[in-house]
Design a protein around this motif. Structure first.
Motif, PDB file in Angstrom:
ATOM      1  N   ALA A 134       0.753  -1.375   0.134  1.00 29.53           N
ATOM      2  CA  ALA A 134      -0.269  -0.103   0.068  1.00 29.53           C
ATOM      3  C   ALA A 134       0.778   1.303   0.107  1.00 29.53           C
ATOM      4  O   ALA A 134       0.419   2.094  -0.730  1.00 29.53           O
ATOM      5  CB  ALA A 134      -0.934  -0.063   1.220  1.00 29.53           C
ATOM      6  N   LEU A 135       1.857   1.165   0.690  1.00 30.50           N
ATOM      7  CA  LEU A 135       2.889   2.358   0.483  1.00 30.50           C
ATOM      8  C   LEU A 135       3.381   2.439  -0.851  1.00 30.50           C
ATOM      9  O   LEU A 135       3.651   3.661  -1.253  1.00 30.50           O
ATOM     10  CB  LEU A 135       3.921   2.122   1.670  1.00 30.50           C
ATOM     11  CG  LEU A 135       5.165   3.157   1.838  1.00 30.50           C
ATOM     12  CD1 LEU A 135       4.896   4.375   1.807  1.00 30.50           C
ATOM     13  CD2 LEU A 135       6.302   2.854   2.869  1.00 30.50           C
ATOM     14  N   ASN A 136       3.779   1.295  -1.227  1.00 24.03           N
ATOM     15  CA  ASN A 136       4.341   1.685  -2.672  1.00 24.03           C
ATOM     16  C   ASN A 136       3.279   2.271  -3.775  1.00 24.03           C
ATOM     17  O   ASN A 136       3.969   2.912  -4.616  1.00 24.03           O
ATOM     18  CB  ASN A 136       4.909   0.054  -3.281  1.00 24.03           C
ATOM     19  CG  ASN A 136       5.589  -0.118  -4.401  1.00 24.03           C
ATOM     20  OD1 ASN A 136       5.731   0.800  -4.799  1.00 24.03           O
ATOM     21  ND2 ASN A 136       5.842  -1.155  -4.601  1.00 24.03           N
ATOM     22  N   TYR A 141       2.649  10.059  -5.139  1.00 30.53           N
ATOM     23  CA  TYR A 141       2.276  11.141  -4.275  1.00 30.53           C
ATOM     24  C   TYR A 141       3.581  11.935  -3.836  1.00 30.53           C
ATOM     25  O   TYR A 141       3.518  13.174  -3.764  1.00 30.53           O
ATOM     26  CB  TYR A 141       1.249  10.703  -3.433  1.00 30.53           C
ATOM     27  CG  TYR A 141       1.043  11.631  -2.335  1.00 30.53           C
ATOM     28  CD1 TYR A 141       0.106  12.679  -2.403  1.00 30.53           C
ATOM     29  CD2 TYR A 141       1.857  11.596  -1.041  1.00 30.53           C
ATOM     30  CE1 TYR A 141      -0.084  13.677  -1.266  1.00 30.53           C
ATOM     31  CE2 TYR A 141       1.523  12.453   0.152  1.00 30.53           C
ATOM     32  CZ  TYR A 141       0.607  13.634  -0.146  1.00 30.53           C
ATOM     33  OH  TYR A 141       0.675  14.470   1.065  1.00 30.53           O
ATOM     34  N   LEU A 142       4.440  11.110  -3.256  1.00 32.56           N
ATOM     35  CA  LEU A 142       5.577  11.847  -2.490  1.00 32.56           C
ATOM     36  C   LEU A 142       6.533  12.359  -3.565  1.00 32.56           C
ATOM     37  O   LEU A 142       6.865  13.631  -3.204  1.00 32.56           O
ATOM     38  CB  LEU A 142       6.283  10.393  -1.753  1.00 32.56           C
ATOM     39  CG  LEU A 142       5.602   9.944  -0.741  1.00 32.56           C
ATOM     40  CD1 LEU A 142       6.641   8.977  -0.140  1.00 32.56           C
ATOM     41  CD2 LEU A 142       4.968  10.730   0.417  1.00 32.56           C
ATOM     42  N   VAL A 143       6.618  12.045  -4.648  1.00 36.16           N
ATOM     43  CA  VAL A 143       7.577  12.617  -5.711  1.00 36.16           C
ATOM     44  C   VAL A 143       6.781  13.933  -5.934  1.00 36.16           C
ATOM     45  O   VAL A 143       7.364  14.994  -6.208  1.00 36.16           O
ATOM     46  CB  VAL A 143       7.507  11.685  -7.131  1.00 36.16           C
ATOM     47  CG1 VAL A 143       8.336  12.433  -8.237  1.00 36.16           C
ATOM     48  CG2 VAL A 143       8.293  10.634  -6.683  1.00 36.16           C
ATOM     49  N   SER A 505      -6.729  15.118   3.085  1.00 38.03           N
ATOM     50  CA  SER A 505      -5.989  15.703   2.130  1.00 38.03           C
ATOM     51  C   SER A 505      -6.748  16.522   0.841  1.00 38.03           C
ATOM     52  O   SER A 505      -6.054  17.479   0.301  1.00 38.03           O
ATOM     53  CB  SER A 505      -4.814  14.835   1.654  1.00 38.03           C
ATOM     54  OG  SER A 505      -5.318  13.848   0.737  1.00 38.03           O
ATOM     55  N   GLN A 506      -7.855  16.102   0.690  1.00 38.50           N
ATOM     56  CA  GLN A 506      -8.723  16.447  -0.142  1.00 38.50           C
ATOM     57  C   GLN A 506      -9.727  17.489   0.011  1.00 38.50           C
ATOM     58  O   GLN A 506     -10.612  17.874  -0.543  1.00 38.50           O
ATOM     59  CB  GLN A 506      -9.197  15.469  -1.131  1.00 38.50           C
ATOM     60  CG  GLN A 506      -8.447  14.738  -1.899  1.00 38.50           C
ATOM     61  CD  GLN A 506      -7.447  15.446  -2.763  1.00 38.50           C
ATOM     62  OE1 GLN A 506      -7.857  16.160  -3.430  1.00 38.50           O
ATOM     63  NE2 GLN A 506      -6.084  15.508  -2.436  1.00 38.50           N
TER      64      GLN A 506
END
Length: 611
Positions: A134-136, A141-143, A505-506
């Protein structure tokens, strides 16, 4: 491409198809290998060797086989160097052949440390599934956020299904609740394909209180000569300490080489007691520098309450001799006091002059550089750090400790005014030192990050009671009734409350915070990173003005220009100094000469700026 770290212990798949098992058990008279086969256990004697070693090479085991060790005909224990524990820390270990994974990031050599924008994640709380897979799925998003380094809280196998990770007992085995070793390798590989570094938090100062079987057959791992918050210290200097040291040094090399991590963050090294030479921290860093591909950029970071600048020095070419950086608690504590006004606990050391201490951190690294700490009853803390580059200090407004060690796990945005958080974020993310964000910080997450664990019944009771006693000296929890409001670490609800709610976040507020952080990190990439190499080490300075104002100046090596911060870190207006040059960031965006509104920040490249 295949990657395998050769270790002197554990289970290793040999080229001829057999498996070699090695266990250091200096207090055992007899050790047997217990193999799980269809129909039951097979017990095979292991040959005793010198220095307490037991070894067996067997053709009955293969990759995927589950095994344990029987000590003196009684206790069956997992392998302390197990590569995987499919049924938890009390179950059998599993043979893993790392050569079965074909890496597809062979051209990855890492990124310069000066480019680091670190994002700290607890795998179990980052997404609702709480898995590596799930993190993968969230890496893009992180980029897009502007992160360049993903930092994972400890993954070493721990008891139960939920834990911060600092109670790990099998440091070579990724926790099975997050996924299999292949899931972790895929995460690292996927991050590298997106130009993301991946750092791992490791714990070399203690083992957790449940699932550690070493006392029964290798008590030499521990010494009563030194005490830590977790009991007897690890034995890094006494009799038989050689293999204890190797166990942890090999662990560092294992994560860096077999899993291709870009770096490690060593937890609480002030609790590592070693009065031998070289100190474990020196030997470990030297071995890492010598034991990794010299073409790779490998980064080592410390958490060290002692502020020992000695570990952060650079060679004449500017390369770290040992460690790249240290988490800078001084920076956090000064900023936190400015934002919240809190002065209990260790914040008392920053109550009288937080603005000056923040200025010293920004320009010199540590606030405490060999001065007494009132919180520590006058103990002298720290070493001079002025000559170190800004890259030697990781600064942050939030991390797992500073949020999770609060009784109610509140994040900064629940404790401080939005304008204060916004201004301090602009200082953090645009200053030359590498910044760290704690998961969800970028959208103003309202979920707490609480202390949680999943121990056996008796230990769980002690942990729950101890957690509430811990806050008895704080005014908000002075009575038993108030302390009962502190969430029970062992309750599933406590963990569940700490899982990020991505819908936030939205929301309108979440989008505003997210856009703010994205813009700041884009500015950092465009404006700050190219300037870092031009800064003159040891030449920065700071001063306060107008009660709430702070000016910090980082001269460039040519002596003609400087990077300048002007900030009003308080709720009333201030008049600042006149500084000529190119203004490239202002909060608020409207600038009126020397007038600095409450909680305002300006960054510029100034000409002939002197303090």
């Amino acid at each position: 491409m295949q990657r395998r770290h050769e270790m002197p212990f554990g289970a290793a798949c040999l080229d001829d198809g057999r498996v070699r098992f090695r266990l250091w058990a200096p207090a055992a008279r007899r050790v047997e290998l217990c193999l799980a086969e269809e129909g039951g256990r097979v017990v095979l004697p292991m040959a005793a060797g010198p220095e307490g070693w037991f070894e067996l090479v067997s053709d009955r085991a293969r990759a995927g086989s589950c095994y344990g060790y029987r000590i003196d005909g009684a206790d069956e224990v997992p392998d302390p160097a197990s590569r995987f524990q499919p049924r938890g820390v009390h179950g059998l270990s599993q043979v893993v052949d790392p050569r079965t994974w074909s890496w597809r990031d062979g051209n990855w050599r890492g990124r310069p440390w000066e480019e680091a924008v670190i994002y700290e994640v607890h795998v179990g709380c980052f997404t609702p599934p709480g898995t590596l897979a799930a993190l993968n799925a969230r890496l893009d998003y992180l980029v897009e956020l502007g992160v360049t380094a993903l930092e994972l809280m400890p993954l070493a196998a721990f008891p139960g299904r939920r834990n911060w990770g600092y109670d790990g007992v099998l440091p070579y085995a990724p926790a099975d609740c997050y996924g299999a070793p292949e899931d972790l390798k895929l995460l690292v590989e996927s991050a590298h394909q997106r130009q993301l570094m991946v750092l791992l938090d490791v714990v070399y100062n203690h083992f957790g209180p449940e699932g550690n079987y070493l006392h029964g057959y290798a008590p030499h791992f521990f010494t009563a000569r030194h005490q830590t918050p977790w009991g007897d210290a690890l034995n890094f200097a006494g009799t038989a300490s050689f293999w204890v040291r190797r166990f942890f040094i090999e662990n560092a090399l294992y994560w860096l080489n077999e899993y291709h991590f870009d770096g490690l963050r060593l937890d609480a090294v002030h609790a590592i007691h070693d009065d031998s030479k070289p100190h474990l921290l020196v030997e470990l860093a030297q071995e890492v520098r010598a034991g990794c591909d010299p073409e790779r950029r490998v980064h080592l970071v410390l958490e060290n309450d002692a502020n020992q600048a000695r570990y952060l020095g650079r060679d004449p070419a500017g390369r770290p001799r040992l460690y790249n950086a240290q988490w800078n608690d001084d920076w956090h504590h000064a900023a936190h006091v400015l934002a919240t006004g809190e002065t209990e606990g260790y914040y008392a050391d920053y109550a009288s002059s937080p603005r000056a201490q923040l200025g010293r951190c920004l320009s010199e690294g540590f606030a405490f550089q060999g001065v007494p700490s009132p919180f520590r009853r006058g103990q002298v803390r720290g070493e001079p750090s002025r000559e170190l580059p800004p890259a030697a200090f990781v600064n942050f407004l939030q991390n797992h400790d500073q949020v999770g060690n609060r009784a109610l796990g509140e994040r900064l945005n629940r404790l401080a005014a939005p304008e204060a958080v916004r201004a301090l974020s602009a200082v953090l993310l645009l200053a030359p030192s590498p910044p760290l964000l704690f998961m969800g910080q970028e959208w103003g997450a309202t979920t707490p990050f609480l202390f949680f664990a999943d121990f056996g019944p008796e230990l769980a009771r002690l942990v729950s009671e101890g957690r509430r006693r811990e806050f008895a000296d704080f005014a908000a929890f002075a009575t038993p009734e108030q302390r009962r409001l502190i969430p029970d670490p062992e309750a599933l609800e406590t963990f569940a409350a700490s899982v990020l709610v991505w819908d936030e976040s939205q929301s309108p507020a979440g989008r505003q915070w997210l856009d703010f952080h994205r813009r700041l990190l884009a500015l950092r990439r465009r404006e700050i990173i190219p300037l870092v190499a031009r800064l003159a080490n040891g030449a920065a300075g700071w001063r306060t003005f107008a009660d709430r104002g702070l000016q910090v100046v980082w001269p460039f090596g040519d002596g003609k220009e400087s990077l300048v911060l002007l900030a009003n870190l308080g709720p009333s207006p201030a008049v600042g100094p006149r500084v000529g040059g190119r203004l490239w960031f202002a909060l608020p965006a409207v600038v009126q000469d020397e007038q600095l509104p409450p909680w305002s920040v300006r960054w510029l490249v100034g000409e002939d700026v002197r303090l």
